[in-house]
Design a protein around this motif. Structure first.
Motif, PDB file in Angstrom:
ATOM      1  N   ALA A 128      55.028  35.363  26.054  1.00  0.00           N
ATOM      2  CA  ALA A 128      56.156  35.923  24.632  1.00  0.00           C
ATOM      3  C   ALA A 128      57.392  36.060  25.690  1.00  0.00           C
ATOM      4  O   ALA A 128      56.955  35.926  26.857  1.00  0.00           O
ATOM      5  N   TYR A 129      58.494  36.413  24.884  1.00  0.00           N
ATOM      6  CA  TYR A 129      59.641  36.492  25.732  1.00  0.00           C
ATOM      7  C   TYR A 129      60.541  37.634  24.522  1.00  0.00           C
ATOM      8  O   TYR A 129      60.408  37.285  23.720  1.00  0.00           O
ATOM      9  N   PHE A 130      60.793  39.193  25.624  1.00  0.00           N
ATOM     10  CA  PHE A 130      61.250  40.198  24.836  1.00  0.00           C
ATOM     11  C   PHE A 130      62.342  40.725  25.722  1.00  0.00           C
ATOM     12  O   PHE A 130      61.852  42.401  26.816  1.00  0.00           O
ATOM     13  N   PRO A 131      63.400  40.268  26.153  1.00  0.00           N
ATOM     14  CA  PRO A 131      64.027  40.492  26.919  1.00  0.00           C
ATOM     15  C   PRO A 131      64.901  42.540  26.617  1.00  0.00           C
ATOM     16  O   PRO A 131      65.669  42.497  26.345  1.00  0.00           O
ATOM     17  N   ARG A 157      52.778  43.488  29.999  1.00  0.00           N
ATOM     18  CA  ARG A 157      53.430  43.196  31.716  1.00  0.00           C
ATOM     19  C   ARG A 157      53.962  41.963  31.698  1.00  0.00           C
ATOM     20  O   ARG A 157      54.717  41.259  32.927  1.00  0.00           O
ATOM     21  N   GLU A 158      53.129  41.063  31.205  1.00  0.00           N
ATOM     22  CA  GLU A 158      52.966  39.475  31.753  1.00  0.00           C
ATOM     23  C   GLU A 158      54.412  39.158  30.653  1.00  0.00           C
ATOM     24  O   GLU A 158      54.826  37.718  30.483  1.00  0.00           O
ATOM     25  N   VAL A 159      54.784  39.795  29.547  1.00  0.00           N
ATOM     26  CA  VAL A 159      55.998  39.564  29.326  1.00  0.00           C
ATOM     27  C   VAL A 159      57.143  38.945  29.441  1.00  0.00           C
ATOM     28  O   VAL A 159      57.901  39.655  30.392  1.00  0.00           O
ATOM     29  N   ARG A 160      57.744  37.629  29.751  1.00  0.00           N
ATOM     30  CA  ARG A 160      59.208  37.350  30.205  1.00  0.00           C
ATOM     31  C   ARG A 160      60.289  38.283  29.526  1.00  0.00           C
ATOM     32  O   ARG A 160      60.354  38.721  28.494  1.00  0.00           O
ATOM     33  N   GLY A 161      61.257  39.318  30.770  1.00  0.00           N
ATOM     34  CA  GLY A 161      62.277  39.520  29.843  1.00  0.00           C
ATOM     35  C   GLY A 161      62.245  40.389  29.556  1.00  0.00           C
ATOM     36  O   GLY A 161      63.250  41.489  29.815  1.00  0.00           O
ATOM     37  N   ILE A 162      61.151  41.212  29.877  1.00  0.00           N
ATOM     38  CA  ILE A 162      60.588  43.136  29.410  1.00  0.00           C
ATOM     39  C   ILE A 162      61.300  44.001  30.021  1.00  0.00           C
ATOM     40  O   ILE A 162      60.558  43.402  31.871  1.00  0.00           O
ATOM     41  N   ASP A 163      61.439  45.039  30.213  1.00  0.00           N
ATOM     42  CA  ASP A 163      61.570  46.289  31.160  1.00  0.00           C
ATOM     43  C   ASP A 163      60.505  47.045  30.865  1.00  0.00           C
ATOM     44  O   ASP A 163      61.232  47.824  29.844  1.00  0.00           O
ATOM     45  N   LEU A 164      59.140  47.516  30.847  1.00  0.00           N
ATOM     46  CA  LEU A 164      58.315  48.242  30.597  1.00  0.00           C
ATOM     47  C   LEU A 164      58.388  49.312  31.046  1.00  0.00           C
ATOM     48  O   LEU A 164      58.402  49.835  32.620  1.00  0.00           O
ATOM     49  N   VAL A 165      58.773  50.626  30.530  1.00  0.00           N
ATOM     50  CA  VAL A 165      58.672  51.717  31.144  1.00  0.00           C
ATOM     51  C   VAL A 165      57.762  52.595  31.124  1.00  0.00           C
ATOM     52  O   VAL A 165      57.147  52.995  29.486  1.00  0.00           O
ATOM     53  N   GLU A 166      57.206  54.129  31.490  1.00  0.00           N
ATOM     54  CA  GLU A 166      55.832  54.075  31.251  1.00  0.00           C
ATOM     55  C   GLU A 166      56.481  55.177  30.405  1.00  0.00           C
ATOM     56  O   GLU A 166      57.446  56.041  30.656  1.00  0.00           O
ATOM     57  N   LEU A 167      55.668  55.704  29.601  1.00  0.00           N
ATOM     58  CA  LEU A 167      56.115  57.470  28.488  1.00  0.00           C
ATOM     59  C   LEU A 167      55.271  59.052  29.232  1.00  0.00           C
ATOM     60  O   LEU A 167      54.321  58.339  29.263  1.00  0.00           O
ATOM     61  N   PRO A 168      56.516  58.843  29.255  1.00  0.00           N
ATOM     62  CA  PRO A 168      55.297  61.040  29.584  1.00  0.00           C
ATOM     63  C   PRO A 168      54.432  61.208  28.652  1.00  0.00           C
ATOM     64  O   PRO A 168      54.487  60.979  27.713  1.00  0.00           O
TER      65      PRO A 168
END
Length: 246
Positions: A128-131, A157-168
């Motif tokens: 996958a790619y999701f920037p 976490r394996e998706v290319r281009g993604i900026d995965l941020v933690e949700l409080p």
């Protein structure tokens, strides 16, 4: 592998793109995907509002529609939990040995999408790619009934281009809960407001989850508050590729 897609009535009616994304993803991974046209509702809405006997035909219909497949995959933790936790019990209560047998044959093959990808197919990188900047909301059914754990996050976490941020306070309920949002609207709205505050604090462009019911609830508040945050189902993120942006 011969897979049947259980799209769910909510997705079929309001979010058909999620079902389409699930099919694209599974076929891209090399599997045959069917859509049994006899499928209807899993019965969760009826069961949760006290119409227990009226749920029986849906249990029977599900077992018949999905017989003979190697796996039944659904992009809904909520519906997967209903099927796995309650269909066998409802069949036993009905006192129909034939129904119990058919349910017992089908239910162990039912998987929520992230479970199927990680546990059955053994993949986390699905190409996958999701920037975009994304935060993930784990739904109550996925956490507390299916116990999917970090499987969706491992995939994201394996998706290319993604900026995965933690949700409080990610594990806090969004307040939807089906009819809970109707019967206890003020409490539900307050819970949703807390969730929206936490989503907005991440600076995410998109909120991802494994259940469109929760995304619908949170997404409504995100839209009303003009947050600029869109909602996207896990299947749609995982199905996205660089070709989609060409």
């Amino acid at each position: 592998m011969k897979i049947a897609l259980f799209v769910t009535c909510l997705n079929d009616t309001m979010f058909p793109g999620t079902g389409q994304a699930s099919v694209r993803l599974l076929r891209r991974l090399g599997h045959e995907v069917d859509f049994p046209t006899a499928q209807t509702c899993c019965g969760q809405m009826h069961f949760n509002t006290g119409y227990r006997r009226q749920t029986v035909p849906m249990v029977r219909g599900f077992a018949e529609a999905f017989a003979g497949y190697e796996a039944v995959v659904t992009p809904s933790a909520s519906c997967a939990a209903m099927i796995r936790d309650w269909h066998p019990k409802i069949a036993v209560e009905e006192g129909d040995g034939g129904l119990s047998g058919r349910v017992a044959e089908v239910v162990p093959k039912v998987y929520e999408l992230s479970e199927f990808l990680v546990d059955v197919l053994g993949v986390t990188d699905v190409g996958a790619y999701f920037p975009y900047r994304v935060t993930y909301h784990p739904t109550c059914h996925s956490l507390r009934m299916l116990h999917v754990g970090d499987r969706p996050l491992r995939l994201l976490r394996e998706v290319r281009g993604i900026d995965l941020v933690e949700l409080p306070e990610a594990t806090e309920c969004c307040g939807f809960g089906g009819t809970f949002a109707l019967k206890n609207s003020e409490v539900s709205a307050a819970m949703c407001a807390d969730k929206v505050t936490n989503v907005r604090s991440t600076g995410a462009e998109a909120l991802c989850s494994a259940d469109n019911s929760c995304l619908m609830h949170i997404g409504g508040a995100l839209t009303r508050t003009r947050s600029g945050v869109r909602t996207v189902h896990l299947a749609e993120v995982l199905a996205a590729t660089e070709d989609d942006r060409a």
